[in-house]
Write a protein that holds these residues in place. Structure first.
Motif, PDB file in Angstrom:
ATOM      1  N   LEU A  29       0.928  -1.213  -0.020  1.00 35.57           N
ATOM      2  CA  LEU A  29       0.140  -0.086  -0.056  1.00 35.57           C
ATOM      3  C   LEU A  29       0.821   1.110  -0.028  1.00 35.57           C
ATOM      4  CD1 LEU A  29      -2.941  -0.954   2.552  1.00 35.57           C
ATOM      5  CD2 LEU A  29      -3.000  -0.546  -0.023  1.00 35.57           C
ATOM      6  N   ILE A  33       1.002   3.971  -2.753  1.00 40.69           N
ATOM      7  CA  ILE A  33       0.691   5.625  -2.513  1.00 40.69           C
ATOM      8  C   ILE A  33       1.762   6.454  -2.919  1.00 40.69           C
ATOM      9  CG2 ILE A  33       0.458   7.302  -0.452  1.00 40.69           C
ATOM     10  CD1 ILE A  33      -1.182   4.855   1.022  1.00 40.69           C
ATOM     11  N   ALA A  36       1.528   6.745  -6.671  1.00 40.86           N
ATOM     12  CA  ALA A  36       0.311   7.633  -6.920  1.00 40.86           C
ATOM     13  C   ALA A  36       0.645   9.286  -6.569  1.00 40.86           C
ATOM     14  CB  ALA A  36      -0.957   7.535  -6.441  1.00 40.86           C
ATOM     15  N   VAL A  37       1.408   9.503  -5.621  1.00 39.89           N
ATOM     16  CA  VAL A  37       1.979  10.849  -5.307  1.00 39.89           C
ATOM     17  C   VAL A  37       2.976  11.266  -6.262  1.00 39.89           C
ATOM     18  CG1 VAL A  37       3.311  12.244  -3.962  1.00 39.89           C
ATOM     19  CG2 VAL A  37       1.569  10.581  -2.759  1.00 39.89           C
ATOM     20  N   SER A  40       1.534  11.860  -9.580  1.00 40.09           N
ATOM     21  CA  SER A  40       0.632  13.016  -9.811  1.00 40.09           C
ATOM     22  C   SER A  40       1.338  14.459  -9.960  1.00 40.09           C
ATOM     23  CB  SER A  40      -0.277  13.287  -8.359  1.00 40.09           C
ATOM     24  OG  SER A  40       0.524  13.567  -7.351  1.00 40.09           O
ATOM     25  N   LYS A  43       2.147  15.049 -14.119  1.00 43.86           N
ATOM     26  CA  LYS A  43       1.004  15.011 -14.973  1.00 43.86           C
ATOM     27  C   LYS A  43       1.124  15.906 -16.021  1.00 43.86           C
ATOM     28  CE  LYS A  43      -2.772  14.989 -12.455  1.00 43.86           C
ATOM     29  NZ  LYS A  43      -4.193  14.647 -12.059  1.00 43.86           N
ATOM     30  N   SER A  44       1.258  15.619 -17.248  1.00 37.98           N
ATOM     31  CA  SER A  44       1.262  16.526 -18.470  1.00 37.98           C
ATOM     32  C   SER A  44       0.563  15.926 -19.671  1.00 37.98           C
ATOM     33  CB  SER A  44       2.759  16.954 -18.971  1.00 37.98           C
ATOM     34  OG  SER A  44       3.387  15.597 -19.350  1.00 37.98           O
TER      35      SER A  44
ATOM     36  N   PHE B   4     -13.117 -26.637  22.809  1.00 36.72           N
ATOM     37  CA  PHE B   4     -12.302 -26.328  21.607  1.00 36.72           C
ATOM     38  C   PHE B   4     -13.161 -25.582  20.578  1.00 36.72           C
ATOM     39  CE2 PHE B   4     -10.500 -27.554  17.425  1.00 36.72           C
ATOM     40  CZ  PHE B   4      -9.577 -27.226  17.427  1.00 36.72           C
ATOM     41  N   TYR B  18      -9.789  -8.449  12.224  1.00 32.27           N
ATOM     42  CA  TYR B  18      -8.571  -8.438  11.668  1.00 32.27           C
ATOM     43  C   TYR B  18      -8.739  -7.875  10.061  1.00 32.27           C
ATOM     44  CZ  TYR B  18      -4.319  -9.355   9.060  1.00 32.27           C
ATOM     45  OH  TYR B  18      -3.123  -9.089   7.915  1.00 32.27           O
ATOM     46  N   TRP B  19      -9.812  -8.788   9.483  1.00 33.61           N
ATOM     47  CA  TRP B  19      -9.917  -8.550   8.040  1.00 33.61           C
ATOM     48  C   TRP B  19     -10.595  -7.070   7.856  1.00 33.61           C
ATOM     49  CZ3 TRP B  19      -7.394 -10.011   4.332  1.00 33.61           C
ATOM     50  CH2 TRP B  19      -7.004 -11.397   4.085  1.00 33.61           C
ATOM     51  N   ILE B  22      -8.041  -4.657   7.789  1.00 34.08           N
ATOM     52  CA  ILE B  22      -7.307  -4.628   6.711  1.00 34.08           C
ATOM     53  C   ILE B  22      -8.106  -3.932   5.361  1.00 34.08           C
ATOM     54  CG2 ILE B  22      -6.398  -6.076   4.629  1.00 34.08           C
ATOM     55  CD1 ILE B  22      -4.379  -6.077   7.022  1.00 34.08           C
ATOM     56  N   ILE B  25      -8.194  -0.226   6.009  1.00 31.45           N
ATOM     57  CA  ILE B  25      -6.740   0.067   5.673  1.00 31.45           C
ATOM     58  C   ILE B  25      -6.611   0.286   4.079  1.00 31.45           C
ATOM     59  CG2 ILE B  25      -4.184  -0.406   5.699  1.00 31.45           C
ATOM     60  CD1 ILE B  25      -4.749  -1.530   8.379  1.00 31.45           C
ATOM     61  N   VAL B  26      -6.943  -0.572   3.502  1.00 34.12           N
ATOM     62  CA  VAL B  26      -6.940  -0.833   1.991  1.00 34.12           C
ATOM     63  C   VAL B  26      -7.879   0.430   1.260  1.00 34.12           C
ATOM     64  CG1 VAL B  26      -7.291  -2.049  -0.162  1.00 34.12           C
ATOM     65  CG2 VAL B  26      -6.272  -3.310   1.825  1.00 34.12           C
ATOM     66  N   ALA B  29      -6.027   3.543   1.802  1.00 34.35           N
ATOM     67  CA  ALA B  29      -5.260   3.795   0.973  1.00 34.35           C
ATOM     68  C   ALA B  29      -5.781   3.997  -0.273  1.00 34.35           C
ATOM     69  CB  ALA B  29      -4.341   2.665   1.012  1.00 34.35           C
ATOM     70  N   ILE B  32      -6.574   7.689  -0.419  1.00 32.66           N
ATOM     71  CA  ILE B  32      -5.349   8.614  -0.534  1.00 32.66           C
ATOM     72  C   ILE B  32      -4.560   8.573  -1.879  1.00 32.66           C
ATOM     73  CG2 ILE B  32      -3.175   8.984   0.307  1.00 32.66           C
ATOM     74  CD1 ILE B  32      -4.137   7.685   3.189  1.00 32.66           C
ATOM     75  N   MET B  33      -4.470   7.312  -2.489  1.00 31.71           N
ATOM     76  CA  MET B  33      -4.048   7.530  -3.932  1.00 31.71           C
ATOM     77  C   MET B  33      -4.918   7.998  -4.917  1.00 31.71           C
ATOM     78  SD  MET B  33      -2.703   3.600  -4.466  1.00 31.71           S
ATOM     79  CE  MET B  33      -3.266   2.554  -3.120  1.00 31.71           C
ATOM     80  N   SER B  36      -4.813  12.060  -4.136  1.00 27.80           N
ATOM     81  CA  SER B  36      -3.451  12.616  -4.247  1.00 27.80           C
ATOM     82  C   SER B  36      -2.991  12.549  -5.857  1.00 27.80           C
ATOM     83  CB  SER B  36      -2.422  11.863  -3.492  1.00 27.80           C
ATOM     84  OG  SER B  36      -2.224  10.629  -4.486  1.00 27.80           O
ATOM     85  N   TYR B  37      -3.411  11.839  -6.687  1.00 29.19           N
ATOM     86  CA  TYR B  37      -3.434  11.764  -8.254  1.00 29.19           C
ATOM     87  C   TYR B  37      -4.228  12.841  -8.811  1.00 29.19           C
ATOM     88  CZ  TYR B  37      -2.531  10.057 -12.751  1.00 29.19           C
ATOM     89  OH  TYR B  37      -2.313  10.274 -14.243  1.00 29.19           O
ATOM     90  N   TYR B  38      -5.639  12.629  -8.517  1.00 33.11           N
ATOM     91  CA  TYR B  38      -6.409  13.701  -9.064  1.00 33.11           C
ATOM     92  C   TYR B  38      -6.626  15.216  -8.432  1.00 33.11           C
ATOM     93  CZ  TYR B  38      -8.028   9.747 -12.150  1.00 33.11           C
ATOM     94  OH  TYR B  38      -7.991   8.912 -12.872  1.00 33.11           O
ATOM     95  N   SER B  40      -4.036  17.026  -8.219  1.00 27.19           N
ATOM     96  CA  SER B  40      -3.028  17.786  -8.650  1.00 27.19           C
ATOM     97  C   SER B  40      -3.269  17.907 -10.064  1.00 27.19           C
ATOM     98  CB  SER B  40      -1.490  17.005  -8.386  1.00 27.19           C
ATOM     99  OG  SER B  40      -1.492  15.804  -9.218  1.00 27.19           O
ATOM    100  N   PRO B  41      -3.247  19.358 -10.359  1.00 27.13           N
ATOM    101  CA  PRO B  41      -3.693  19.747 -12.007  1.00 27.13           C
ATOM    102  C   PRO B  41      -2.817  19.196 -13.053  1.00 27.13           C
ATOM    103  CG  PRO B  41      -2.722  21.535 -10.682  1.00 27.13           C
ATOM    104  CD  PRO B  41      -2.717  20.527  -9.683  1.00 27.13           C
ATOM    105  N   TYR B  42      -3.367  18.910 -14.307  1.00 37.38           N
ATOM    106  CA  TYR B  42      -2.434  18.803 -15.235  1.00 37.38           C
ATOM    107  C   TYR B  42      -1.638  20.085 -15.782  1.00 37.38           C
ATOM    108  CZ  TYR B  42      -4.324  14.212 -16.421  1.00 37.38           C
ATOM    109  OH  TYR B  42      -4.763  12.862 -16.386  1.00 37.38           O
TER     110      TYR B  42
END
Lengths: 116, 178
Positions: A29, A33, A36-37, A40, A43-44, B4, B18-19, B22, B25-26, B29, B32-33, B36-38, B40-42
């Motif tokens: 993970l 991450i 991805a950072v 990002s 990007k162009s 038993f 636990y599952w 997880i 968390i996934v 994540a 976050i991914m 963070s990707y979308y 930021s501008p082109y």
């Protein structure tokens, strides 16, 4: 008694497996991450795509300036002027100033616009 | 056997928790991914500078001929075209915000193709503060304006050949850089 010891050993083994699995999941993970950072920030946008008649490589990128120069070249009547412009264009191509190949684009323009 | 079975049920519950952890968390994540990707501008400034240069090139020279308002029949470039360049080329460099300078810079030189130093016609428009950015050798800094420069050949009256050099610069860091 023996059964109980065996049971504890199995539980310890299983717990270690889950702990390691959790660490691996978290590491993956974190890796994604970070990816991805990083992506990002780079990007162009690239240029558009245009279909070619001559080859698949030509016209994938546009170069309006080269096409204008080739149009000019085709319109020049004096032979010496034509040669002069062509030599200049070849020099510019050697300096990688064009997005397209000079020869191929010239053929492409001839076929597309001038051979009518 | 009963004992038993009870112990095993407790373990199952623990694994379910636990599952679930997880899964959370996934999912977090992934959020976050994607965020963070979308978020930021082109950075399209280079393309914008290229489009601007193409627009100027089409404005002055199109279909193998100079604009009739630019080049007279005698082969002279008209000052009127220079004075009203933005209007003639349908360009608007105004930022439309108070106290904000234009985000564009444009420079065009038309010279005799056989003598690069003799400029026949020259136009400078936009924010002059952006011009030095184009002279920087290393233009990797995101905050620096993106420049685009190209030269093409054009044919004027009586087969005279001109070189047309266009330089454009686009600032607009706020819109393109995080």
């Amino acid at each position: 008694m023996l059964n109980k010891i065996k049971n504890i050993k199995a539980q310890v083994g299983e717990t270690i497996t889950w702990v390691i699995a959790t660490i691996i999941i978290l590491a993956i993970l974190m890796f994604f991450i970070f990816g991805a950072v990083t992506l990002s920030s780079t990007k162009s946008l690239n240029e558009g795509f245009k279909v070619s008649f001559v080859s698949s490589e030509v016209f994938e990128k546009g170069d309006a300036f080269l096409k204008k120069s080739i149009f000019t070249y085709q319109k020049i009547e004096k032979k010496e002027d034509k040669e002069f412009v062509w030599k200049k264009l070849e020099k510019m191509e050697n300096k990688s100033e064009f997005n397209l190949g000079l020869e191929e684009t010239s053929k492409e323009i001839m076929k597309r616009y001038l051979a009518r | 056997m009963m004992k038993f079975y009870k112990k095993n049920k407790k373990g199952d519950k623990l694994i379910s928790v636990y599952w679930f952890a997880i899964l959370v968390i996934v999912a977090t994540a992934i959020v976050i991914m994607v965020n963070s990707y979308y978020s930021s501008p082109y950075d399209v400034r280079h393309l914008e500078a290229e489009i601007l240069a193409q627009k100027v090139a089409d404005c002055v020279y199109f279909g193998g001929e100079f604009d009739i308002l630019l080049l007279s029949v005698n082969g002279e470039f008209k000052d009127e075209f220079r004075d009203n360049f933005l209007e003639r080329c349908k360009l608007d460099f105004d930022s439309h915000r108070e106290f904000v300078l234009p985000q564009y810079y444009l420079e065009m030189d038309i010279y005799d193709s056989k003598n690069f130093k003799a400029t026949n016609f020259s136009v400078v428009e936009g924010n002059l503060n952006l011009a030095p950015d184009c002279k920087l050798k290393v233009n990797e800094d995101k905050r620096v304006s993106k420049c685009f420069t190209k030269t093409f050949f054009a044919k004027g009256e009586s087969d005279k050949i001109y070189g047309v050099r266009i330089l454009t610069a686009v600032s607009k860091t706020e819109e393109n850089v995080k």
